[in-house]
Design a protein around this motif. Sequence first.
Motif, PDB file in Angstrom:
ATOM      1  N   PHE A 149       7.307  61.311  42.199  1.00 50.01           N
ATOM      2  CA  PHE A 149       7.325  61.860  40.552  1.00 50.01           C
ATOM      3  C   PHE A 149       7.419  63.384  40.519  1.00 50.01           C
ATOM      4  CE2 PHE A 149       4.784  57.846  39.843  1.00 50.01           C
ATOM      5  CZ  PHE A 149       5.860  57.196  39.489  1.00 50.01           C
ATOM      6  N   LYS A 150       6.626  64.244  41.188  1.00 53.39           N
ATOM      7  CA  LYS A 150       6.737  65.589  41.090  1.00 53.39           C
ATOM      8  C   LYS A 150       8.124  66.313  41.569  1.00 53.39           C
ATOM      9  CE  LYS A 150       1.871  66.491  41.072  1.00 53.39           C
ATOM     10  NZ  LYS A 150       0.692  67.206  41.694  1.00 53.39           N
ATOM     11  N   ALA A 151       8.629  65.364  42.331  1.00 62.37           N
ATOM     12  CA  ALA A 151       9.865  66.145  42.900  1.00 62.37           C
ATOM     13  C   ALA A 151      11.105  65.938  41.730  1.00 62.37           C
ATOM     14  CB  ALA A 151      10.405  65.225  44.034  1.00 62.37           C
ATOM     15  N   VAL A 152      11.038  65.185  40.771  1.00 61.36           N
ATOM     16  CA  VAL A 152      12.015  65.252  39.673  1.00 61.36           C
ATOM     17  C   VAL A 152      11.232  65.752  38.519  1.00 61.36           C
ATOM     18  CG1 VAL A 152      13.016  63.105  40.655  1.00 61.36           C
ATOM     19  CG2 VAL A 152      11.096  62.693  38.848  1.00 61.36           C
ATOM     20  N   GLY A 153      10.075  66.396  38.841  1.00 57.97           N
ATOM     21  CA  GLY A 153       9.604  67.504  37.539  1.00 57.97           C
ATOM     22  C   GLY A 153       8.382  66.850  36.707  1.00 57.97           C
ATOM     23  N   PHE A 154       7.844  65.781  37.113  1.00 53.54           N
ATOM     24  CA  PHE A 154       6.709  65.327  36.497  1.00 53.54           C
ATOM     25  C   PHE A 154       5.445  66.236  36.917  1.00 53.54           C
ATOM     26  CE2 PHE A 154       9.122  61.454  36.219  1.00 53.54           C
ATOM     27  CZ  PHE A 154       9.176  61.367  34.724  1.00 53.54           C
ATOM     28  N   THR A 155       4.538  66.610  36.240  1.00 58.42           N
ATOM     29  CA  THR A 155       3.469  67.333  36.276  1.00 58.42           C
ATOM     30  C   THR A 155       2.133  66.672  36.331  1.00 58.42           C
ATOM     31  OG1 THR A 155       2.722  67.547  34.023  1.00 58.42           O
ATOM     32  CG2 THR A 155       4.444  69.157  34.643  1.00 58.42           C
ATOM     33  N   ASP A 156       1.155  67.191  36.922  1.00 56.45           N
ATOM     34  CA  ASP A 156      -0.064  66.367  36.712  1.00 56.45           C
ATOM     35  C   ASP A 156      -0.597  66.054  35.542  1.00 56.45           C
ATOM     36  OD1 ASP A 156      -0.623  66.739  39.706  1.00 56.45           O
ATOM     37  OD2 ASP A 156      -1.509  68.639  39.504  1.00 56.45           O
ATOM     38  N   GLU A 157      -0.576  66.899  34.383  1.00 57.94           N
ATOM     39  CA  GLU A 157      -0.636  66.272  33.153  1.00 57.94           C
ATOM     40  C   GLU A 157       0.081  65.115  32.818  1.00 57.94           C
ATOM     41  OE1 GLU A 157      -0.919  68.004  28.608  1.00 57.94           O
ATOM     42  OE2 GLU A 157      -0.224  69.472  30.249  1.00 57.94           O
ATOM     43  N   ASP A 158       1.540  64.992  32.930  1.00 54.95           N
ATOM     44  CA  ASP A 158       2.252  63.978  32.825  1.00 54.95           C
ATOM     45  C   ASP A 158       1.732  62.865  33.356  1.00 54.95           C
ATOM     46  OD1 ASP A 158       4.259  65.578  31.589  1.00 54.95           O
ATOM     47  OD2 ASP A 158       5.398  65.747  33.173  1.00 54.95           O
ATOM     48  N   LEU A 159       1.250  62.754  34.533  1.00 52.55           N
ATOM     49  CA  LEU A 159       0.903  61.764  35.616  1.00 52.55           C
ATOM     50  C   LEU A 159      -0.650  61.243  35.024  1.00 52.55           C
ATOM     51  CD1 LEU A 159       2.261  62.641  39.021  1.00 52.55           C
ATOM     52  CD2 LEU A 159       3.204  61.290  37.249  1.00 52.55           C
ATOM     53  N   SER A 160      -1.279  62.121  34.321  1.00 53.67           N
ATOM     54  CA  SER A 160      -2.309  61.722  33.869  1.00 53.67           C
ATOM     55  C   SER A 160      -2.608  60.669  32.381  1.00 53.67           C
ATOM     56  CB  SER A 160      -3.644  62.775  33.576  1.00 53.67           C
ATOM     57  OG  SER A 160      -2.868  63.689  32.377  1.00 53.67           O
ATOM     58  N   LYS A 161      -1.262  60.646  31.977  1.00 52.73           N
ATOM     59  CA  LYS A 161      -1.166  59.959  30.825  1.00 52.73           C
ATOM     60  C   LYS A 161      -0.440  58.574  31.201  1.00 52.73           C
ATOM     61  CE  LYS A 161      -0.017  64.158  28.390  1.00 52.73           C
ATOM     62  NZ  LYS A 161       1.185  64.853  27.694  1.00 52.73           N
ATOM     63  N   PRO A 162      -0.581  57.651  30.098  1.00 51.90           N
ATOM     64  CA  PRO A 162       0.202  56.225  30.454  1.00 51.90           C
ATOM     65  C   PRO A 162       1.742  56.287  30.661  1.00 51.90           C
ATOM     66  CG  PRO A 162      -1.061  56.244  28.407  1.00 51.90           C
ATOM     67  CD  PRO A 162      -1.047  57.686  28.770  1.00 51.90           C
ATOM     68  N   LEU A 163       2.072  55.904  31.710  1.00 52.47           N
ATOM     69  CA  LEU A 163       3.485  55.799  32.104  1.00 52.47           C
ATOM     70  C   LEU A 163       4.226  54.832  31.168  1.00 52.47           C
ATOM     71  CD1 LEU A 163       3.308  56.210  35.854  1.00 52.47           C
ATOM     72  CD2 LEU A 163       3.527  58.136  34.154  1.00 52.47           C
ATOM     73  N   ILE A 164       5.284  55.058  30.525  1.00 48.10           N
ATOM     74  CA  ILE A 164       6.009  54.229  29.680  1.00 48.10           C
ATOM     75  C   ILE A 164       7.389  53.950  30.041  1.00 48.10           C
ATOM     76  CG2 ILE A 164       6.668  53.515  27.303  1.00 48.10           C
ATOM     77  CD1 ILE A 164       3.610  53.684  27.738  1.00 48.10           C
ATOM     78  N   GLY A 165       7.823  52.971  30.748  1.00 46.68           N
ATOM     79  CA  GLY A 165       9.089  52.826  30.933  1.00 46.68           C
ATOM     80  C   GLY A 165      10.197  52.423  29.992  1.00 46.68           C
ATOM     81  N   ILE A 166      11.091  53.110  30.290  1.00 48.88           N
ATOM     82  CA  ILE A 166      12.319  52.992  29.078  1.00 48.88           C
ATOM     83  C   ILE A 166      13.438  52.485  29.663  1.00 48.88           C
ATOM     84  CG2 ILE A 166      13.814  53.893  27.275  1.00 48.88           C
ATOM     85  CD1 ILE A 166      11.422  55.753  27.018  1.00 48.88           C
ATOM     86  N   ALA A 167      13.891  51.107  29.530  1.00 51.92           N
ATOM     87  CA  ALA A 167      15.146  50.534  30.174  1.00 51.92           C
ATOM     88  C   ALA A 167      16.469  51.207  29.160  1.00 51.92           C
ATOM     89  CB  ALA A 167      14.954  49.069  30.214  1.00 51.92           C
TER      90      ALA A 167
END
Length: 94
Positions: free
Chosen positions: A27-45
Amino acid sequence: MTEMPPLNARSRALTQGPSRAGARAMFKAVGFTDEDLSKPLIGIANTWIETMPCGFHLRDLAASVKAGVRAAGGTPMEFNTIAISDGITMAPKA
């Protein structure tokens, strides 16, 4: 009164703990931060594709959806799906 689970209860299974270090690294390799990963992940197809007018606009629409997810406190993660155009794939008439 029943205690509510954290909003990211399901997402934590992917992002938290030593066993998920590999997932966090991806996830971090594509730009997500620790803050991003502490929130609910919402998939968008998204069935966006550059070869069909019926799906060409979907990339812009997904950007608006992602902005709404961020505004609501989530972390959007867009993923693609199969897109087929009957106008392109129709067999020629003999």
